[in-house]
Design a protein around this motif. Sequence first.
Motif, PDB file in Angstrom:
ATOM      1  N   SER A 193       0.919  -1.159  -0.114  1.00  0.00           N
ATOM      2  CA  SER A 193      -0.439   0.133  -0.005  1.00  0.00           C
ATOM      3  C   SER A 193       0.946   1.349  -0.501  1.00  0.00           C
ATOM      4  CB  SER A 193      -1.157   0.107   1.250  1.00  0.00           C
ATOM      5  OG  SER A 193      -1.491  -1.255   0.902  1.00  0.00           O
ATOM      6  N   THR A 194       1.942   1.388   0.891  1.00  0.00           N
ATOM      7  CA  THR A 194       2.749   2.972   0.749  1.00  0.00           C
ATOM      8  C   THR A 194       3.469   2.581  -0.266  1.00  0.00           C
ATOM      9  OG1 THR A 194       3.060   1.774   2.973  1.00  0.00           O
ATOM     10  CG2 THR A 194       4.584   3.505   2.306  1.00  0.00           C
ATOM     11  N   LEU A 195       3.636   1.516  -1.364  1.00  0.00           N
ATOM     12  CA  LEU A 195       4.130   2.258  -2.528  1.00  0.00           C
ATOM     13  C   LEU A 195       3.487   2.179  -3.619  1.00  0.00           C
ATOM     14  CD1 LEU A 195       6.583  -1.635  -2.941  1.00  0.00           C
ATOM     15  CD2 LEU A 195       7.358   0.834  -2.856  1.00  0.00           C
ATOM     16  N   ILE A 196       2.291   1.921  -3.163  1.00  0.00           N
ATOM     17  CA  ILE A 196       0.873   2.215  -4.220  1.00  0.00           C
ATOM     18  C   ILE A 196       0.884   3.915  -3.981  1.00  0.00           C
ATOM     19  CG2 ILE A 196      -1.569   1.996  -4.576  1.00  0.00           C
ATOM     20  CD1 ILE A 196      -1.485  -0.092  -3.914  1.00  0.00           C
ATOM     21  N   GLY A 197       0.584   4.160  -2.430  1.00  0.00           N
ATOM     22  CA  GLY A 197       0.363   5.636  -1.637  1.00  0.00           C
ATOM     23  C   GLY A 197       1.904   6.746  -2.940  1.00  0.00           C
ATOM     24  N   LEU A 198       2.245   6.180  -2.338  1.00  0.00           N
ATOM     25  CA  LEU A 198       3.710   7.179  -2.867  1.00  0.00           C
ATOM     26  C   LEU A 198       3.653   6.875  -3.965  1.00  0.00           C
ATOM     27  CD1 LEU A 198       6.741   5.962  -0.403  1.00  0.00           C
ATOM     28  CD2 LEU A 198       5.622   8.301  -0.568  1.00  0.00           C
ATOM     29  N   GLY A 199       3.683   6.054  -5.314  1.00  0.00           N
ATOM     30  CA  GLY A 199       3.712   5.665  -6.650  1.00  0.00           C
ATOM     31  C   GLY A 199       2.364   6.547  -7.082  1.00  0.00           C
ATOM     32  N   LEU A 200       1.450   6.903  -6.548  1.00  0.00           N
ATOM     33  CA  LEU A 200       0.274   7.549  -6.850  1.00  0.00           C
ATOM     34  C   LEU A 200       0.964   9.287  -7.282  1.00  0.00           C
ATOM     35  CD1 LEU A 200      -2.771   5.462  -6.190  1.00  0.00           C
ATOM     36  CD2 LEU A 200      -1.609   5.765  -8.130  1.00  0.00           C
ATOM     37  N   ALA A 201       1.119   9.402  -5.479  1.00  0.00           N
ATOM     38  CA  ALA A 201       2.418  11.202  -5.444  1.00  0.00           C
ATOM     39  C   ALA A 201       2.609  11.388  -6.466  1.00  0.00           C
ATOM     40  CB  ALA A 201       2.543  11.031  -4.103  1.00  0.00           C
ATOM     41  N   ILE A 202       4.148  10.443  -6.273  1.00  0.00           N
ATOM     42  CA  ILE A 202       4.844  10.469  -8.277  1.00  0.00           C
ATOM     43  C   ILE A 202       4.549  11.224  -9.101  1.00  0.00           C
ATOM     44  CG2 ILE A 202       7.121   9.748  -8.705  1.00  0.00           C
ATOM     45  CD1 ILE A 202       7.788   8.408  -5.710  1.00  0.00           C
ATOM     46  N   LEU A 203       3.631   9.645  -9.421  1.00  0.00           N
ATOM     47  CA  LEU A 203       3.071   9.988 -11.195  1.00  0.00           C
ATOM     48  C   LEU A 203       2.166  11.214 -11.483  1.00  0.00           C
ATOM     49  CD1 LEU A 203       1.957   6.284 -11.402  1.00  0.00           C
ATOM     50  CD2 LEU A 203       3.224   7.441 -12.532  1.00  0.00           C
ATOM     51  N   LEU A 204       1.254  12.238  -9.778  1.00  0.00           N
ATOM     52  CA  LEU A 204       0.962  12.747 -10.126  1.00  0.00           C
ATOM     53  C   LEU A 204       1.802  13.954 -10.308  1.00  0.00           C
ATOM     54  CD1 LEU A 204      -1.925  14.241  -9.238  1.00  0.00           C
ATOM     55  CD2 LEU A 204      -1.393  14.368  -7.624  1.00  0.00           C
ATOM     56  N   TYR A 205       2.639  14.427  -9.971  1.00  0.00           N
ATOM     57  CA  TYR A 205       4.051  14.937 -10.056  1.00  0.00           C
ATOM     58  C   TYR A 205       4.521  15.114 -11.296  1.00  0.00           C
ATOM     59  CZ  TYR A 205       7.951  17.610  -9.893  1.00  0.00           C
ATOM     60  OH  TYR A 205       9.507  18.561  -9.806  1.00  0.00           O
ATOM     61  N   LEU A 206       4.828  13.983 -11.833  1.00  0.00           N
ATOM     62  CA  LEU A 206       5.498  13.630 -13.104  1.00  0.00           C
ATOM     63  C   LEU A 206       4.896  13.208 -14.180  1.00  0.00           C
ATOM     64  CD1 LEU A 206       7.672  10.472 -12.692  1.00  0.00           C
ATOM     65  CD2 LEU A 206       8.315  12.745 -12.098  1.00  0.00           C
ATOM     66  N   SER A 207       3.292  13.684 -13.865  1.00  0.00           N
ATOM     67  CA  SER A 207       1.911  13.270 -15.369  1.00  0.00           C
ATOM     68  C   SER A 207       0.965  14.894 -15.292  1.00  0.00           C
ATOM     69  CB  SER A 207       0.999  12.860 -15.348  1.00  0.00           C
ATOM     70  OG  SER A 207       0.313  13.118 -13.841  1.00  0.00           O
ATOM     71  N   GLY A 208       2.183  15.936 -14.248  1.00  0.00           N
ATOM     72  CA  GLY A 208       1.500  17.483 -14.763  1.00  0.00           C
ATOM     73  C   GLY A 208       1.719  17.757 -13.783  1.00  0.00           C
TER      74      GLY A 208
END
Lengths: 232, 525
Positions: free
Chosen positions: B408-423
């Motif tokens: 879950s932590t990986l997903i949570g962090l992943g989503l936040a990072i992806l949000l940043y990277l995707s604009g």
Amino acid sequence: MKLVVKNLKKNFEKKEVLKDINFEFEKGKIYGLLGRNGAGKTTFFNCLNEDLEIDAGEFYIEDNEKKRKMEAEDIGYVLSTPNVPEFLTAREFLKFFIDINKKRIKDLKTIDEYFDFMKIEQEDRDRLLKDYSHGMKNKMQMLVNIISNPNILLLDEPLTSFDVVVAEEMKQMLREIKKKHIIIFSTHIMELALDLCDEIVILNRGILEEVDKNNLDNEHFKDKIIEALKEQ
Amino acid sequence: MIESFITSFRLKNTYRVNSIIYSIKQFPIIKRILPNSLYKNKGLKIFANIISILIEILSIFVGKLIYIASMIFAVLSFYETNQTDTFLHIFLFLTLCGGVLNTYMLNPTKDKYYAIVIMNMDARKYGLSNYYYQLLKLVIGFLPFTILFGMITKTPLWIQLALPFFVVAIKLIVMNYSLYDFNKNQKAKNENLPTKFVWSFVAICLLAAYGLPAINITINQTIFLCIFVFTLILGIYSLLKIHNFKDYRKMYKQVLTITNVYAVENNSGTQAMKNTSLKQIELDKNYTSNKSGFAYFHELFVKRHRKILTKAVKKQSIIILAIFIAVVIGINVNVDFKEKTNDILMQYLPYFVFIMYAINRSSSVTQAMFMNCDHSMLTYRIYRTPKVILGLFKERLKTLIIINLLPSTLIGLGLAILLYLSGGTENPLNYMVLFVSIIAMSIFFSVHYLVMYYLLQPYNVNTEMRSSTYKVVQAITYFVCYYMIQIQLPTLSFGITVIAFCIAYSLISLIIAYKYAPKTFKLRV
């Protein structure tokens, strides 16, 4: 100390399995509980073990004339099918059981002494319980129940899965510990009941009755028991 | 033989009727009203009989409709090949798969077991009459849909009519081969444990069914006609062989063992499940614990069940990382993809409720807890003292939460990072909400399953699931999570709501569990 059962009732829907159980079990005795198939022996044990809610009546412990509620620590129940945690070794299981019962065990022995007492071989002590045979699991179940030292021991057909030698040892062991316990022992084997038990109690038509031996010899006593069991 | 069939049909119907009544009795409220004498109630019997016949009729048609519609018709539009030929092509190869995977005759089902092993019916008469009945059902069941879909795909009438018989012929040929094989080796194969050879054959057929049309290769009507005539002749020959085969009893003795039968019919509960759970115990005795009491007990449980605990989440984590990397690459190469990702992260958080539900391990862990541990331990009265129950509950809760938190932590962090990277986003709070809500969901599911397990303890001493309430709760959980898939809501508001809900639910349910678990956590009798 006494275990007093008063007006205990248990129905399954409309079927009255236990109609009106009244009995006093005394410390220092082994009670042989006999009953025909489906008479309700296991139901009776399940009620005492609080696995089943009773419909009416009560049961309690009477200690020096003082009535008190039966607590979890008071009771040990050995089922005919062995129940041991399969992911532990025998030694680990004993350690856990001793840990959680520490306060109540009076003369605590070492784990190996307990194994010796139950005649469990050195090489078996560190094996996983899932690899134990039926009889060996039963031995372990019996052992932990004896270690936790409950006042009341309910034994449901406990000796049937043992080989003759072990069964004899177990009988001897029960005789040794009976002074400090109330032992109720359910069985279908009449010889075993007569040989081991101090009192014979019959569960028939939902009622628990003691069969008095008086001065009968074993043969006549047997006949009397069978007569009592046949009564409809 | 007809007599034998009627007897077996009545037998099957009787226990089907009884299981219908049994399932009616499983509903929480109805259970209390209806007495056990229900099983002799005439009116109810008739009602259950009608349902039973409806089930039988539905079983003839529904499966075939779904099969043709979803496995063949639905995919036709993906191919550029001729619709008629593609329809025929896929149908043919899937029929070959079905032929080897399901012969009916060799499937170790409970009704066969009851009739042949327990009731000692004539194996040949029983086997054959039921086999013919199954084949008849095949023809009747397929015919309306081969005609229907045949008309849609403009398949000629003779093919529409031939297809059901083609299926039957294939079944006969495979069955005849099985009998031949049995005669030669004196060993009957359990068709639910297909050999590597069978699997390879199925794989090749599937590849041929769906792969060949993609590269513009399909069979045509002439080829089908040849194949059909050939299989029909072979099928009739097989039928004669099957009909005259003598050793059905011997063969069924091998197929219908208790393990085979229960592995199919009853994988929910009972011995089969217990056995699988036992296999999850890892023998390595080198794992020990320095703790004492229930902490010691629990630690050993965790260490001996690494397969379903830590190893499973490690696998999950690796997959999550892989997906994460794939998405990061996608964002960097494709602008469209980048925008879509950003959009998903801002709108589709409800979807992640379902994902978090799907990856949460708690349900299978509590099941293992019961099968390998509580099943035996609950018979000890001392294990049910409030101190032990709550002590263990705490340990288990910690473990469950921690285990589920890794992916879950990986997903949570992943989503936040992806949000940043995707604009990125205008409101930085979104990053935090994404992360925290995923964590909150993870904790929520851990708490939810464990609390339900402690409050409803659904199993009895024979490891059968006996609580309808538990099943209902499970179903509701599933449907709510599934429903979330379809919802689009702004991440910020939905996330905050989810966080609040998870915290409130966890607190309340823990309080309830602490109060009632010592009473409710016991074996069902």
